[in-house]
Design an enzyme around this catalytic site. Structure first.
Site, PDB file in Angstrom:
ATOM      1  N   SER A   1      37.389  63.470  -0.246  1.00  0.00           N
ATOM      2  CA  SER A   1      38.185  62.284  -0.553  1.00  0.00           C
ATOM      3  C   SER A   1      39.526  62.683  -1.183  1.00  0.00           C
ATOM      4  O   SER A   1      40.314  63.369  -0.547  1.00  0.00           O
ATOM      5  CB  SER A   1      37.349  61.350  -1.431  1.00  0.00           C
ATOM      6  OG  SER A   1      37.967  60.108  -1.562  1.00  0.00           O
TER       7      SER A   1
ATOM      8  N   ASP B   1      34.048  54.353   7.679  1.00  0.00           N
ATOM      9  CA  ASP B   1      34.696  54.572   6.366  1.00  0.00           C
ATOM     10  C   ASP B   1      35.637  53.403   6.081  1.00  0.00           C
ATOM     11  O   ASP B   1      36.610  53.203   6.816  1.00  0.00           O
ATOM     12  CB  ASP B   1      35.465  55.901   6.424  1.00  0.00           C
ATOM     13  CG  ASP B   1      36.020  56.303   5.062  1.00  0.00           C
ATOM     14  OD1 ASP B   1      36.233  55.414   4.216  1.00  0.00           O
ATOM     15  OD2 ASP B   1      36.246  57.501   4.858  1.00  0.00           O
TER      16      ASP B   1
ATOM     17  N   HIS C   1      32.336  56.235   3.547  1.00  0.00           N
ATOM     18  CA  HIS C   1      33.207  57.160   2.828  1.00  0.00           C
ATOM     19  C   HIS C   1      32.409  58.262   2.117  1.00  0.00           C
ATOM     20  O   HIS C   1      32.931  59.334   1.844  1.00  0.00           O
ATOM     21  CB  HIS C   1      34.068  56.386   1.815  1.00  0.00           C
ATOM     22  CG  HIS C   1      35.211  57.189   1.289  1.00  0.00           C
ATOM     23  ND1 HIS C   1      36.282  57.569   2.084  1.00  0.00           N
ATOM     24  CD2 HIS C   1      35.458  57.705   0.053  1.00  0.00           C
ATOM     25  CE1 HIS C   1      37.142  58.274   1.352  1.00  0.00           C
ATOM     26  NE2 HIS C   1      36.660  58.373   0.123  1.00  0.00           N
TER      27      HIS C   1
END
Ligand code: MLT
Length: 204
Positions: free
Chosen positions: A105, A155, A186
């Site tokens: 991320s 996501d 995600h």
């Protein structure tokens, strides 16, 4: 300031002569987060794990954002250079070879910025749920360095088109990119870990 102490970090020495891993956590994580993962995916490798220096409501990140998915471009550039300088200092301090980043991320996004802005800082990268970190990066040459991008088809934070744009950007910069889209959101899944572990073993 000695640059190796410029970032709070953990360093675990390696026991195998393989490329070290630079572990880069997601928003709200820290230097301890990805150590168990790094040790499991790549046993015996040295692990270098810094904590992001930006705080967003008390949550560490590697660069500032204006809102979800909207990044402060000036800060991305500054923070990428600070991190690249830290990596260089840590390599000298700990006697490390060129490192492979494994970022999740926000950590994947700063790793992508490092690849685009300071290609000499990394040997390659695993980017989990990454997006384009800079709209208009300078021309860079990654000299064929391997990069694995793992995206989630569901996501809600990273549109797949954005991840594809990142893959193209890195290919234009002459990286050897493998981009896989998993049936995931995600969050990191077992599927990510299986592909990343196998890829690391094969490439580095
Ligand atoms: C995050 O929550 O960290 C975002 O998905 C990625 C970023 O802001 O860099």
């Amino acid at each position: 300031m000695n640059q190796v102490s410029s970032f709070t970090h953990r360093f675990i020495p390696g026991t195998a002569p393989r490329a070290p891993l630079l572990l880069l956590h997601g928003t709200g994580g820290g230097e301890n987060d990805l150590l168990p993962l790094g040790g499991a995916l790549a046993p015996g490798r040295a692990l270098l794990s810094p904590r992001g220096q930006v705080l967003e409501n008390g949550m560490p990140r590697f660069f500032r954002r204006l809102s979800e998915g909207v990044f402060d471009a000036v800060d991305v550039v500054k923070r990428a250079h600070d991190l690249a300088d830290f990596v260089k200092a840590a390599r000298a301090e700990y006697g490390l070879g060129s490192a492979v980043a494994m970022g999740f991320s926000n950590g994947a996004n700063i790793a992508a910025a490092l690849l685009l802005l300071r290609p000499e800082a990394l040997a390659g990268a695993v980017l989990i749920r990454a997006m384009v970190p800079l709209a208009d990066p300078p021309k860079s040459d990654l000299g064929g360095k391997p990069v694995l991008i793992l995206s989630g088809s569901a996501d809600p934070i990273v549109p797949i088109e954005n991840a594809r744009r990142l893959a193209d950007m890195l290919r234009i910069a002459n990286a050897t990119v493998r981009h896989e889209t998993l049936p995931a959101g995600h969050g990191m899944t077992q599927g990510d870990l299986a592909i990343a572990g196998q890829w690391l073993q094969q490439e580095f």
